[in-house]
Write an enzyme that holds these catalytic residues in place. Structure first.
Site, PDB file in Angstrom:
ATOM      1  N   TYR A  24       0.795  -1.237   0.000  1.00  0.00           N
ATOM      2  CA  TYR A  24       0.000   0.000   0.000  1.00  0.00           C
ATOM      3  C   TYR A  24       0.828   1.289   0.000  1.00  0.00           C
ATOM      4  O   TYR A  24       0.263   2.375  -0.056  1.00  0.00           O
ATOM      5  CB  TYR A  24      -0.944  -0.005   1.210  1.00  0.00           C
ATOM      6  N   HIS A 101      -8.551   1.785  -5.707  1.00  0.00           N
ATOM      7  CA  HIS A 101      -7.748   0.868  -4.885  1.00  0.00           C
ATOM      8  C   HIS A 101      -6.281   1.213  -5.067  1.00  0.00           C
ATOM      9  O   HIS A 101      -5.827   1.389  -6.207  1.00  0.00           O
ATOM     10  CB  HIS A 101      -7.968  -0.589  -5.298  1.00  0.00           C
TER      11      HIS A 101
HETATM   12  C1  DQA Z   1      -7.643  -2.008  -1.111  1.00  0.00           C
HETATM   13  C2  DQA Z   1      -7.658  -3.452  -1.632  1.00  0.00           C
HETATM   14  C3  DQA Z   1      -8.549  -4.348  -0.770  1.00  0.00           C
HETATM   15  O1  DQA Z   1      -8.553  -5.661  -1.276  1.00  0.00           O
HETATM   16  C4  DQA Z   1      -8.027  -4.360   0.643  1.00  0.00           C
HETATM   17  O2  DQA Z   1      -8.884  -5.139   1.472  1.00  0.00           O
HETATM   18  C5  DQA Z   1      -7.826  -3.004   1.214  1.00  0.00           C
HETATM   19  C6  DQA Z   1      -7.293  -1.940   0.361  1.00  0.00           C
HETATM   20  C7  DQA Z   1      -6.629  -1.114  -1.857  1.00  0.00           C
HETATM   21  O3  DQA Z   1      -6.702   0.087  -1.718  1.00  0.00           O
HETATM   22  O4  DQA Z   1      -5.748  -1.639  -2.545  1.00  0.00           O
HETATM   23  O5  DQA Z   1      -8.029  -2.777   2.410  1.00  0.00           O
HETATM   24  O6  DQA Z   1      -8.932  -1.446  -1.316  1.00  0.00           O
END
Ligand code: DQA
Length: 148
Positions: A24, A101
């Site tokens: 992330y 995402h």
């Molecule tokens: C997310 C991707 C999701 O699968 C995950 O559960 C997240 C973050 C992303 O920003 O990449 O919490 O939404």
């Protein structure tokens, strides 16, 4: 009147910066929000932010968007893959939104490949890190400028 955008961040996104940085990134949620705010200062746009770890709170906040916001940017986080109730709330207020995402959900575990939001979104951005939010905002600003 100025157009209003709400950015909704789902569960665990308050931990950005320390949470799985290889997936992330190192940027905190606060600094992502500040960058988005700065982009709005140069445009005639009001932007607000909301993060919750609770599905019910996200549903309530979404319901409250009716007649208050013009566009939503939503990272539903883990609720992307599970939440019919949040999807229903988004449908209930019938506001245009972009699903964002940070990670590329399609290159991850199979359970992340399905989203309850993508088919009802204006569009989806996945895998571009924090830039995904900026791209979504820039699209939203242009979208709203075409709707007087
Ligand atoms: C997310 C991707 C999701 O699968 C995950 O559960 C997240 C973050 C992303 O920003 O990449 O919490 O939404």
């Amino acid at each position: 009147m100025s157009k209003k955008i709400l950015v909704l961040h789902g569960p665990n996104l308050n931990m950005l910066g320390t949470r799985e940085p290889t997936v992330y990134g190192n940027t905190t949620l606060d600094s992502i929000n500040k960058e988005l705010l700065n982009l709005c200062l140069t445009n005639d746009i009001i932007i607000d932010f909301y993060q919750s770890n609770a599905e019910a709170e996200l549903v309530t906040k979404t319901q409250q968007c009716l007649n208050k916001y013009d566009f939503l940017i939503i990272n539903p986080a883990g609720l992307t893959h599970t939440s019919i109730v949040w999807r229903d709330a988004v449908l209930a207020v019938a506001l245009p939104f972009i699903e964002v995402h940070l990670s590329n959900i399609y290159s991850r575990e199979p359970f992340r490949h399905h989203s309850y939001f993508s088919d009802i979104a204006v569009g989806t951005i996945s895998g571009l890190g924090k830039n995904g939010y900026k791209l979504a905002l820039s699209y939203a600003i242009e979208y709203l400028s075409n709707k007087e």
